[in-house]
Design an enzyme around this catalytic site. Structure first.
Site, short mmCIF file in Angstrom:
data_model
loop_
_atom_site.label_atom_id
_atom_site.label_comp_id
_atom_site.label_asym_id
_atom_site.label_seq_id
_atom_site.Cartn_x
_atom_site.Cartn_y
_atom_site.Cartn_z
N LYS A 101 24.70 51.41 -30.42
CA LYS A 101 25.62 51.68 -29.32
C LYS A 101 26.28 50.38 -28.86
O LYS A 101 25.56 49.41 -28.69
CB LYS A 101 24.80 52.30 -28.18
CG LYS A 101 25.57 52.61 -26.93
CD LYS A 101 24.62 53.08 -25.87
CE LYS A 101 25.38 53.10 -24.55
NZ LYS A 101 24.54 53.33 -23.43
N LYS B 107 21.36 48.21 -28.69
CA LYS B 107 22.32 48.47 -27.62
C LYS B 107 22.86 47.14 -27.11
O LYS B 107 22.09 46.29 -26.63
CB LYS B 107 21.63 49.24 -26.49
CG LYS B 107 22.52 49.49 -25.29
CD LYS B 107 21.89 50.45 -24.31
CE LYS B 107 22.73 50.59 -23.06
NZ LYS B 107 22.14 51.49 -22.08
C1 PBG Z 1 22.00 53.83 -19.15
C2 PBG Z 1 23.13 54.12 -20.06
C3 PBG Z 1 24.41 53.56 -20.10
C4 PBG Z 1 25.11 54.27 -21.07
C5 PBG Z 1 24.23 55.19 -21.61
N1 PBG Z 1 23.01 55.07 -20.99
C6 PBG Z 1 25.04 52.53 -19.25
C7 PBG Z 1 24.63 51.12 -19.36
O1 PBG Z 1 23.78 50.73 -20.14
O2 PBG Z 1 25.19 50.35 -18.57
C8 PBG Z 1 26.54 54.06 -21.44
C9 PBG Z 1 27.24 55.25 -22.03
C10 PBG Z 1 28.71 55.18 -22.06
O3 PBG Z 1 29.33 54.14 -21.75
O4 PBG Z 1 29.30 56.21 -22.40
N2 PBG Z 1 21.36 52.63 -19.33
#
Ligand code: PBG
Length: 335
Positions: A258, A204
């Protein structure tokens, strides 16, 4: 070897003239059962509030959620991914660790209304903490505030067990804490949830593509950013493989990369190196909003852009796609 003087007998267009032939030779398809639909759940009754930066995406209260998941169940989509937005946020995100918290009640609502629909929860703290970071904070020796990794692991264990006891089918930790998969697996196994799978947000990146999500979940960090825990998109690409390896060693059952579109090289790399592991990619909020904004201006054809993008993710090697378009795509396919 092809003889270049002799190219004319080779006519790739023979496979393209007839639509029936084109269909016959099509290799990649997106089907609803491979799509996961994120849902934002809030307190109240009869609440269905559109997120301004994400047209057609809503925060919804539990009663609205129940109706929504009944409909989704009939569409045959792969599952839902729940995000809870509590009424009250505090330093340690205690709502997420309470059996009366919004996420625990959301899980019970989904399992009651649509028992056959796969229910997945995002396991993280940024939606629940007043500071908007993904765990508990501590002051580093340098004086900087940062997320306390090991204190957060214990909180993640508590959050995971609350969701497991509420009946969730799969948990998906997204906080990028070191050791989070192992900690969650231990907690689950110690309470007899040995069969509950973990889908790890293993790879991520710290991405500006999450911007609209943070409106949707009210989870923008109140200071700083997430670069001390999420990955640097300009760092060594192979570090993605290391993250996957670690999470698999700790017991992850499915892996996620992601965001999706700007990271299809990473999706491909992970797929090629771990072909035996189910791989998901998250087509995140910013990717959604960009297409929506252009489509609303009449600048692009939304459905065709969506199909092309989802196929690209599939071609790169993602078997599972988490996308805000899941419902719309499934509705189109049903027709
Ligand atoms: C929680 C999380 C996030 C997303 C999914 N789980 C936000 C982040 O990490 O700031 C982002 C999903 C999206 O942008 O659609 N940590």
């Amino acid at each position: 070897m092809i003889e270049f003087e002799n190219l004319m007998p080779i006519r790739p267009r023979r496979l393209r003239h007839n639509p029936a032939v084109r269909r016959l030779v099509t290799e990649y398809r997106v089907t609803p059962e491979r799509l996961i639909y994120p849902l934002f759940v809030c307190e109240g009754t009869g609440v269905k509030t559109e997120i301004p930066s994400m047209p057609d995406v809503f925060q919804m209260s539990l009663d609205v959620l129940a109706e929504e998941v009944k409909e989704l169940e009939t569409l045959g989509i792969g599952g839902v991914l729940l995000f809870g937005i509590p009424e009250h946020k505090d330093e340690c995100g205690s709502d997420a660790m309470s059996e009366d918290g919004i996420i625990a009640r959301a899980v019970r609502t989904v399992k009651k209304a649509a028992p056959a629909l796969l229910c997945i929860t995002d396991v993280c703290f940024c939606e629940y903490t007043s500071h908007g970071h993904c765990g508990a904070l501590k002051k580093l020796p340098s004086g900087l505030m940062d997320v306390d990794n090991d204190a957060t692991l214990e909180m993640l264990q508590r959050q995971t067990l609350v969701q497991a006891e509420a009946g969730v089918d799969m948990v998906a930790p997204s906080g990028m804490m070191d050791g989070m998969i192992g900690a969650m697996r231990d907690a689950l196994d110690s309470k007899g949830f040995t069969e509950l799978p973990i889908m790890s947000y293993a790879v991520k990146y710290a991405s500006a593509f999450y911007g609209p999500f943070r409106d949707a979940a009210d989870s923008a960090p109140q200071f700083g950013d997430r670069r001390s825990y999420q990955m640097d998109f300009a760092a060594v690409a192979e570090s993605a493989l290391r993250e996957v390896e670690l999470d698999l060693a700790e017991g992850a059952d499915l892996i996620m990369v992601k965001p999706a579109l700007a990271y299809l090289d990473v999706v491909r790399m992970v797929h090629e190196n771990f072909p035996e592991v189910p791989l998901a990619t998250y087509n995140v909020s910013g990717e959604y909003s960009m297409v929506k904004a252009a489509a609303l201006n009449g600048w692009i054809d939304e459905n065709r852009i969506v199909d092309e993008s989802l196929i690209a993710m599939t071609r790169a090697g993602a078997g599972i796609i988490i996308t805000y378009w899941a419902k719309k795509v499934a509705q189109r396919m049903k027709k």
